[in-house]
Write a protein that holds these residues in place. Structure first.
Motif, PDB file in Angstrom:
ATOM      1  N   GLN A 164       0.811  -1.218   0.000  1.00  5.90           N
ATOM      2  CA  GLN A 164       0.000   0.000   0.000  1.00  5.90           C
ATOM      3  C   GLN A 164       0.845   1.270   0.000  1.00  5.90           C
ATOM      4  OE1 GLN A 164      -3.393  -0.179  -0.372  1.00  5.90           O
ATOM      5  NE2 GLN A 164      -2.836  -2.311  -0.684  1.00  5.90           N
ATOM      6  N   GLU A 193      -4.116 -12.688  -0.526  1.00  7.75           N
ATOM      7  CA  GLU A 193      -4.802 -11.414  -0.306  1.00  7.75           C
ATOM      8  C   GLU A 193      -4.912 -11.120   1.196  1.00  7.75           C
ATOM      9  OE1 GLU A 193      -8.564 -11.496  -2.258  1.00  7.75           O
ATOM     10  OE2 GLU A 193      -7.697 -11.659  -4.276  1.00  7.75           O
ATOM     11  N   ALA A 221      -3.296  -7.973   3.166  1.00  3.60           N
ATOM     12  CA  ALA A 221      -4.191  -7.095   3.926  1.00  3.60           C
ATOM     13  C   ALA A 221      -3.804  -7.041   5.397  1.00  3.60           C
ATOM     14  CB  ALA A 221      -5.638  -7.587   3.779  1.00  3.60           C
TER      15      ALA A 221
END
Length: 453
Positions: free
Chosen positions: A140, A421, A425
């Protein structure tokens, strides 16, 4: 992430990728936590004088980092004293980041390594290096950085300008401990699914190989095929060399028949080994010729039902020509065969891609440094040839079996995707303070973990 509790108070970080961060966290540019320096390379980078097997430092390439999820533990070459003096040397435990190729891929070296200018490193890091590793592993951090997302190469200024959330090192280390433990659990589950996929593929191949070499009737009378890899086959089957079941074999153009300047973009495709993928032909529009060259090489045109083979490297690599590929050209690195009516192309493909035939091709092939297939070698390969009606029945059975295994493999691949994923996350949530892991501890049983406020 509902399993984990949040911090009691948050504030706006002012950074898109960070969002809201815990109130007591600071938002700091990486350059204020460490200088960001670039690796260095001896030039020319591939000169043999820079390499020596007795060298103390391993030479690190982008590919070595791409293949590593966390740690660099080995590298294929070691730099000589001369090469090391012209490179940046890292000690075990050092964090570095790819700024070319696999852009943004972090790695921590467990060996003495030299990095080239496709990497940056952090020689004076004031926070745990593994925490910054997880910042980049969470992916991110790249959001909102126009240069990071759109250009291939980064630089020290771009990386140094990234803002991250920070708190005291004790708490950052707690986040690292939490992520080490939790991602290890996820990685174990992923590895088990990968092993399952491997076993399913092996089982599928074994079932298919047995069907195409032994038939579907276990009670059929059998005979010795006379072929070591094949063993016994149904008594009514014929075992014959491939050349007796083909109408024509033709290698692709070579030498003066085709030159580099003959290639055009978006013309008529030439099919080389790289264009044969899982039995299908996938053309490259940069490897094509114009109509004039196509007509000159018309003897190499492909026809529906032919099988095209790789002549070098991965023996047994082949594909079936469909109507869509008719009139394309057999490439320089390929060989094509037109079968007679006794062999169905799809059945032949299953036979030729089996381990037994590949082994025989390898033994028969010519070439001192690599396997090299020609029409003579291919023609000598001995294959079982059932009646056409049986070939059709076997193909129908194989399609059913393959469908079942494909479904199981797809489910396992989907599970891996979901776990990856979740891993990403979880990392992102922890390094941005979206979850509070200050109370994390590994239970004495070492079998479970809870994160509490």
């Amino acid at each position: 992430m509902s399993k984990y509790q949040a911090y009691s108070e948050y504030k706006d970080s002012g950074e898109e990728w960070l969002g809201m961060v815990p109130k007591n966290w600071d938002v700091i540019q990486i350059k204020h936590l460490s200088t960001v320096r670039r690796g260095a390379s001896p030039r020319p980078i591939d000169d043999t004088k820079y390499f020596d097997d007795s060298g103390e430092y391993a030479w690190t390439r982008i590919a070595d980092v791409t293949a590593s999820d966390v740690y660099l533990t080995k590298a294929p070459q070691r730099l000589s004293a001369l090469g090391s003096s012209l490179s940046v040397k890292l000690e075990p435990g050092s964090l570095f980041l790819s700024i070319a190729g696999s852009v943004g891929k972090p790695c921590i070296t467990r060996i003495k390594a030299c990095i080239h200018d496709g990497f940056v490193y952090f020689p004076e890091l004031k926070i745990p290096s593994k925490f910054l590793f997880y910042v980049f592993a969470g992916e991110q951090a790249y959001k909102g950085l126009g240069k990071f997302g759109t250009q291939l190469n980064l630089n020290t200024d771009t990386v140094g300008g990234i803002k991250i959330g920070c708190t005291e090192n004790r708490q950052l280390q707690q986040i690292v401990n939490f992520l080490d433990h939790e991602t290890a659990k996820i990685d174990t589950l992923i590895e088990k699914q990968q092993q399952l996929i491997k076993l399913l593929k092996e089982k599928r191949q074994a079932v298919i190989s047995h069907a195409v070499t032994k038939g579907l009737n276990p009670d059929a009378p059998i005979k010795d095929s006379g072929v070591e890899w094949l063993g016994e086959v149904p008594e009514h089957w014929v075992v014959a060399q491939l050349k007796f079941n083909t109408l024509e074999m033709q290698t692709g153009p070579f030498g003066s028949q085709l030159h580099a300047e003959d290639y055009v973009v978006d013309g008529i495709p030439l099919i080389n080994p790289a264009h044969m993928i899982d039995g299908k032909i996938i053309p490259d529009q940069r490897v094509t010729v114009d109509n004039e060259t196509h007509e000159r090489l018309k003897r190499h045109k492909l026809s529906q039902g032919e099988i095209i083979f790789a002549r070098r490297g991965e023996l047994g690599r082949c594909a079936i020509v469909t109507k869509n590929e008719e009139d394309w050209l057999c490439g320089t690195g390929s060989l094509k065969a037109k079968l007679n009516a006794r062999l169905i192309p799809k059945y032949s493909y299953l036979l030729i891609t089996s381990d037994g035939v590949i082994s025989e091709l390898s033994l028969e092939s010519k070439g001192s440094t690599m396997d090299n297939l020609n029409t003579e070698t291919l023609g000598r390969v001995r294959l079982p040839v059932p009646p056409v009606t049986e070939q059709n029945a076997i193909l129908k059975y194989v399609a059913t079996v393959s469908g079942k295994y494909k479904s199981l493999i797809s489910n396992a691949e989907a599970a891996i995707g979901l776990m990856k994923e979740r891993r990403t996350a979880l990392i992102s949530a922890a390094v941005t303070g979206k979850i509070d892991v200050r109370g994390f501890q590994i239970e004495s049983s070492n079998t479970s973990m809870e994160a509490t406020a």
